[in-house]
Design an enzyme around this catalytic site. Structure first.
Site, PDB file in Angstrom:
ATOM      1  N   ALA A  44     -18.350   0.555 -48.000  1.00 26.88           N
ATOM      2  CA  ALA A  44     -19.331  -0.313 -48.265  1.00 26.88           C
ATOM      3  C   ALA A  44     -19.555  -0.313 -49.736  1.00 26.88           C
ATOM      4  O   ALA A  44     -18.979   0.389 -50.451  1.00 26.88           O
ATOM      5  CB  ALA A  44     -20.516   0.427 -47.627  1.00 26.88           C
ATOM      6  N   GLY A  58     -16.930   2.112 -44.811  1.00 26.56           N
ATOM      7  CA  GLY A  58     -17.094   0.623 -44.080  1.00 26.56           C
ATOM      8  C   GLY A  58     -15.872  -0.116 -43.604  1.00 26.56           C
ATOM      9  O   GLY A  58     -15.910  -0.871 -42.606  1.00 26.56           O
ATOM     10  N   GLU A 102     -14.744   1.331 -40.512  1.00 29.74           N
ATOM     11  CA  GLU A 102     -15.532   1.126 -39.331  1.00 29.74           C
ATOM     12  C   GLU A 102     -15.325  -0.369 -39.061  1.00 29.74           C
ATOM     13  O   GLU A 102     -15.364  -0.725 -37.741  1.00 29.74           O
ATOM     14  CB  GLU A 102     -16.911   1.228 -39.998  1.00 29.74           C
ATOM     15  CG  GLU A 102     -17.296   2.769 -40.078  1.00 29.74           C
ATOM     16  CD  GLU A 102     -18.674   2.947 -40.550  1.00 29.74           C
ATOM     17  OE1 GLU A 102     -19.114   2.486 -41.396  1.00 29.74           O
ATOM     18  OE2 GLU A 102     -19.216   3.489 -39.510  1.00 29.74           O
ATOM     19  N   GLU A 131     -17.171   9.108 -46.109  1.00 34.09           N
ATOM     20  CA  GLU A 131     -18.786   9.256 -46.327  1.00 34.09           C
ATOM     21  C   GLU A 131     -19.388  10.446 -46.636  1.00 34.09           C
ATOM     22  O   GLU A 131     -20.353  10.658 -47.499  1.00 34.09           O
ATOM     23  CB  GLU A 131     -19.650   8.692 -45.034  1.00 34.09           C
ATOM     24  CG  GLU A 131     -19.476   6.988 -45.243  1.00 34.09           C
ATOM     25  CD  GLU A 131     -18.144   6.631 -44.445  1.00 34.09           C
ATOM     26  OE1 GLU A 131     -17.224   7.317 -44.190  1.00 34.09           O
ATOM     27  OE2 GLU A 131     -18.274   5.379 -44.147  1.00 34.09           O
TER      28      GLU A 131
HETATM   29  N1  COA Z   1     -18.332   0.495 -53.761  1.00 34.59           N
HETATM   30  C1  COA Z   1     -18.669  -0.093 -55.165  1.00 34.59           C
HETATM   31  N2  COA Z   1     -17.934   0.070 -55.897  1.00 34.59           N
HETATM   32  C2  COA Z   1     -16.614   0.803 -55.787  1.00 34.59           C
HETATM   33  C3  COA Z   1     -16.038   1.103 -54.542  1.00 34.59           C
HETATM   34  C4  COA Z   1     -17.376   1.068 -53.721  1.00 34.59           C
HETATM   35  N3  COA Z   1     -17.108   1.488 -52.137  1.00 34.59           N
HETATM   36  N4  COA Z   1     -15.073   1.708 -54.630  1.00 34.59           N
HETATM   37  C5  COA Z   1     -14.810   1.593 -55.694  1.00 34.59           C
HETATM   38  N5  COA Z   1     -15.585   0.914 -56.506  1.00 34.59           N
HETATM   39  C6  COA Z   1     -15.467   0.225 -57.934  1.00 34.59           C
HETATM   40  C7  COA Z   1     -15.350   1.399 -58.898  1.00 34.59           C
HETATM   41  O1  COA Z   1     -16.815   1.991 -59.110  1.00 34.59           O
HETATM   42  C8  COA Z   1     -14.647   1.074 -59.851  1.00 34.59           C
HETATM   43  O2  COA Z   1     -15.465   0.447 -60.795  1.00 34.59           O
HETATM   44  P1  COA Z   1     -15.299   0.164 -62.392  1.00 34.59           P
HETATM   45  O3  COA Z   1     -13.863  -0.368 -62.594  1.00 34.59           O
HETATM   46  O4  COA Z   1     -16.342  -0.848 -63.002  1.00 34.59           O
HETATM   47  O5  COA Z   1     -15.476   1.684 -62.778  1.00 34.59           O
HETATM   48  C9  COA Z   1     -13.657  -0.051 -59.364  1.00 34.59           C
HETATM   49  O6  COA Z   1     -14.033  -0.353 -58.020  1.00 34.59           O
HETATM   50  C10 COA Z   1     -12.118   0.549 -59.069  1.00 34.59           C
HETATM   51  O7  COA Z   1     -12.249   1.933 -58.444  1.00 34.59           O
HETATM   52  P2  COA Z   1     -11.260   3.062 -58.670  1.00 34.59           P
HETATM   53  O8  COA Z   1     -11.596   4.402 -57.859  1.00 34.59           O
HETATM   54  O9  COA Z   1     -11.178   3.236 -60.212  1.00 34.59           O
HETATM   55  O10 COA Z   1      -9.995   2.123 -58.265  1.00 34.59           O
HETATM   56  P3  COA Z   1      -8.683   2.698 -57.419  1.00 34.59           P
HETATM   57  O11 COA Z   1      -7.811   1.645 -57.249  1.00 34.59           O
HETATM   58  O12 COA Z   1      -8.148   4.073 -58.138  1.00 34.59           O
HETATM   59  O13 COA Z   1      -9.262   3.307 -56.062  1.00 34.59           O
HETATM   60  C11 COA Z   1     -10.180   3.135 -54.023  1.00 34.59           C
HETATM   61  C12 COA Z   1      -9.819   2.455 -55.103  1.00 34.59           C
HETATM   62  C13 COA Z   1     -10.936   2.215 -52.976  1.00 34.59           C
HETATM   63  C14 COA Z   1      -9.417   3.984 -53.215  1.00 34.59           C
HETATM   64  C15 COA Z   1     -11.434   4.291 -54.512  1.00 34.59           C
HETATM   65  O14 COA Z   1     -12.230   3.264 -55.536  1.00 34.59           O
HETATM   66  C16 COA Z   1     -12.442   4.855 -53.528  1.00 34.59           C
HETATM   67  O15 COA Z   1     -11.839   5.783 -52.954  1.00 34.59           O
HETATM   68  N6  COA Z   1     -13.455   4.333 -53.476  1.00 34.59           N
HETATM   69  C17 COA Z   1     -14.364   5.062 -52.385  1.00 34.59           C
HETATM   70  C18 COA Z   1     -14.206   4.806 -50.932  1.00 34.59           C
HETATM   71  C19 COA Z   1     -15.421   5.597 -50.346  1.00 34.59           C
HETATM   72  O16 COA Z   1     -15.998   6.422 -50.641  1.00 34.59           O
HETATM   73  N7  COA Z   1     -16.099   4.382 -49.327  1.00 34.59           N
HETATM   74  C20 COA Z   1     -17.042   4.725 -48.609  1.00 34.59           C
HETATM   75  C21 COA Z   1     -18.139   4.062 -48.899  1.00 34.59           C
HETATM   76  S1  COA Z   1     -19.428   4.526 -47.885  1.00 34.59           S
END
Ligand code: COA
Length: 679
Positions: free
Chosen positions: A64, A103, A106, A126
């Site tokens: 999400a 999400g 999901e 989450e």
């Molecule tokens: N929502 C909003 N922004 C997000 C995001 C999300 N779910 N996931 C990542 N971003 C943004 C980060 O803030 C970052 O932004 P920036 O470049 O402006 O700092 C950018 O996307 C890249 O994220 P980063 O974590 O640095 O990249 P990565 O390639 O190392 O990892 C993921 C990618 C998706 C594995 C990692 O971002 C992650 O674990 N995200 C969260 C997943 C999560 O908890 N999802 C559940 C949400 S309910």
């Protein structure tokens, strides 16, 4: 056709919907709206027999949109979109690669088919954001993999590899061409919500629940997640779904979830250098480490594990040989446990150097010798003579002035602070200390190195104690004042541990040893202004041989390694004498007052650090305190804590610590700290 957020194409008789919403294809309102349009088209066009949803770029869907959680929900909501996918008469498949998280997973669970490419990471993380899945994850996942596996995954936020996900039944197939394989599997509808939860022995469920609770320290989100998964087996799907959504909404509004979201963005913001310092980093492949003590060994281990070549220099032959053996054994153990690639050991890129010429090939030299300016300056004189031109010269000092160290070389522009935390192979924090003399690209090199080590690298200015130790000192000093004012060490520790600190300040002091502070205080005694409030308890304990845990006694005693419940008569007597000498009538300090005073000291120091430019941004301070000093992550660090307090109450707390400190107190600009937004 590109619709912004989603690209549609038709392959044969299948509609392929590629989510295209950089950086991680988060399911923002725009993407959700486009998915609804896509489903309408799938339903309307007779020639289409089904759809495959996939993601553009490096991942399927990162989750999400976390930034949206701070705003009112915007339709269409994700649960509604997923209900439409399930209700669609034509089958929909998900083709996963990179990451399918939150999400994103999901959404895949609401599809009829799931295919993942090798290397995909799947998970419902989450709980790490103080939430539970809010779009059916807690109800659909157990229908595929059973309650205990779902408890493990949802309760801890653990991420699964593609093969592990297939073994659990979470995905149907692992294939290099996930879209192609998903198209081939499009057949009849197979709604996960209609499946029965596979039966399991109650013992297994209880064990999974206990393990997740323990790992998640019983935080509210973890408890809610486990309860929601339990519902999947006990309630009809629709009722379980409604209960999940209600729990999700309640948690989303909680201060804990807001603090964890803050940490998520703070950690990512910390990686961005201020515009003036942005430059290409220097290339680092070979790293020389000076000193094979505890710190040098820890740094060497972290550096080897990240795949760098390491030269470890120590003049002591015995220490050198021992270091080689220790590192080899530690890496072998880590490889055996599957934590690092076994290839790192064959051969281990470690050279033990007996002479200074050994450091010549290094792109980065890290000094990790005794914390003493004269010693470090002498070492830097040698480094200057032997390091190659253009090498980055780093000191692992925790307090000292980097420029005073740099001045011992003819190349201060190449000198940088890299402050590791002990044990350096475990602790995730790295302070990267920049000086005004540093060349462009030097700070960027330090930050990039930290990132390759898998650490949270945080930029700091060259001020005494940098960020972490400066704040921790203010906090610890305030806690010592509270001893004189009327509290016992165990009362201070208990109050701060109840707030969420891993350990109270006096337990920490005993663990790290009181002698380092003793030495520093003794050296400062001669020049300390007599008007400065100074609590002499630590010195008195050290003079009695109580240096902390390692000597069996400090603020507490440690018979058979067991931390005593409270302080003994010796400590109490010492504290009473200190109170009496200052003419203090001791009074009881309530836990709430202890916590507020200790935190107000941190907050005031944070404001000073921001105003002085030692911190580049306020949220960096939170990253430092959470990752280096045991500040509870679920509270989001001292800055986030301050921002959620009543402004007037906070100002009163700072008045209180000002009065308690007296002479020499400096008040930080609270407004600046509270209103600054991430640059
Ligand atoms: N929502 C909003 N922004 C997000 C995001 C999300 N779910 N996931 C990542 N971003 C943004 C980060 O803030 C970052 O932004 P920036 O470049 O402006 O700092 C950018 O996307 C890249 O994220 P980063 O974590 O640095 O990249 P990565 O390639 O190392 O990892 C993921 C990618 C998706 C594995 C990692 O971002 C992650 O674990 N995200 C969260 C997943 C999560 O908890 N999802 C559940 C949400 S309910």
């Amino acid at each position: 056709m590109t619709m912004g957020g989603l690209t549609l194409s038709v392959r044969g008789d299948v509609l392929v919907a590629e989510i295209d919403h950089p950086p991680v294809n988060a399911l923002s309102a725009l993407v959700r709206a486009k998915l609804v349009e896509m489903l309408a088209r799938l339903g309307a066009e007779e020639r289409l027999r089904g759809a495959v949803i996939t993601g553009a770029g490096g991942c399927f869907i990162g989750g999400a949109d976390i930034a949206e959680f701070d705003r009112p929900p915007e339709a269409p909501l994700l649960p509604d979109v997923l209900a439409m996918i399930e209700a669609c008469p034509k089958p929909v498949a998900a083709a996963l690669h990179g990451a399918a998280l939150g999400g994103g997973l999901e959404l895949a669970l609401a599809c009829d088919v799931r295919v993942a490419e090798p290397g995909t990471r799947l998970g419902l993380p989450e709980v790490t954001l103080g939430l539970i899945p809010g779009a059916g994850g807690t109800q659909r996942l157990p229908r595929l993999c059973g309650v205990s596996a779902a408890m493990r995954l949802i309760g801890t936020g653990e991420r699964l590899g593609a093969e592990a996900a297939r073994a659990l039944g979470v995905v149907d197939e692992v294939a290099a061409d996930a879209v192609g394989a998903a198209m081939a599997r499009l057949g009849a509808k197979r709604r996960v919500s209609a499946l029965a939860v596979p039966p399991e022995a109650p013992d297994e469920i209880l064990a999974a629940e206990a393990a997740a609770l323990k790992a998640g320290k019983g935080r509210p989100a973890v408890r809610a997640a486990l309860a929601a998964v339990r519902n999947a087996a006990a309630l009809p799907f629709a009722e379980g779904l409604a209960a999940e959504r209600a729990a999700f909404l309640a948690l989303r509004a909680s201060p804990e979830a807001a603090a964890l979201r803050h940490m998520f963005f703070a950690e990512r913001a910390a990686q961005r250098l201020p515009a003036a310092l942005r430059a290409a980093p220097r290339l680092v492949e070979e790293v020389a480490i000076i000193g094979a003590g505890t710190m040098g060994l820890g740094i060497a281990q972290a550096t080897l594990e990240a795949g760098f070549g390491v030269v470890l220099f120590d003049t002591d032959a015995g220490k050198r040989a021992q270091a080689g053996e220790t590192l080899r054994a530690r890496l072998a153990e880590r490889a055996a446990a599957g934590r690092i690639a076994p290839a790192l050991l064959s051969p281990l890129r470690l050279t033990l150097a007996a002479g200074w010429d050994g450091i010549a090939p290094a792109d980065l030299v890290i000094e990790a010798v005794f914390e003493d300016l004269a010693v470090k300056r002498e070492v830097f004189g040698q480094i200057d003579l032997h390091a190659k031109p253009g090498a980055v010269l780093a000191t692992n000092t925790s307090y000292l002035d980097i420029e005073a160290i740099a001045a011992a070389t003819a190349r201060p522009q190449d000198v940088l602070g890299l402050h590791f935390f002990s044990p350096a192979n475990v602790m995730k924090l790295l302070e990267v200390v920049n000086t005004p003399s540093a060349a462009p690209g030097l700070a960027a090199t330090g930050m990039a190195f930290g990132k390759r080590l898998g650490k949270h690298a945080v930029l700091c200015g060259n001020g005494f104690g940098f960020l972490g130790n400066r704040i921790y000192n203010a906090y610890r000093t305030q806690c010592e004042f509270m001893l004189e004012d009327g509290a016992w060490p165990e009362e201070v520790d208990a109050a701060l541990e109840a707030f969420g600190f891993a350990m109270g300040p006096f337990t920490v002091a005993d663990l790290s040893g009181l002698d380092i502070a003793w030495r520093m205080r003794t050296s400062q005694a001669a020049t300390r202004d007599a008007r400065v409030r100074h609590v002499p308890v630590l010195e008195a304990l050290c003079e009695q041989g109580r240096l902390g845990r390692k000597t069996g006694a400090g603020y507490y005693t440690y018979a058979n390694g067991q931390h005593s419940a409270g302080s003994d008569e010796v400590v109490r007597g010492t504290i009473l004498a200190a109170s009496a000498a200052r003419g203090i009538v001791r009074r009881t300090l309530e836990p709430a007052e202890i916590v507020r005073r200790a935190l107000a000291a941190m907050v005031n120091e944070a404001a000073l650090l921001l105003a002085e430019g030692v911190a580049a941004r306020a949220s960096d301070i939170d990253v430092v305190l959470v990752h280096g000093y045991g500040f509870p992550r679920f509270r989001g660090g001292p800055v986030q804590w301050a921002r959620t307090q009543d402004r007037a109450a906070l100002a009163r707390d700072i008045d209180l610590i000002e009065a308690a400190t007296g002479f020499g107190f400096r008040r930080g600009p609270l407004d600046l700290l509270l209103t600054e937004t991430l640059p």
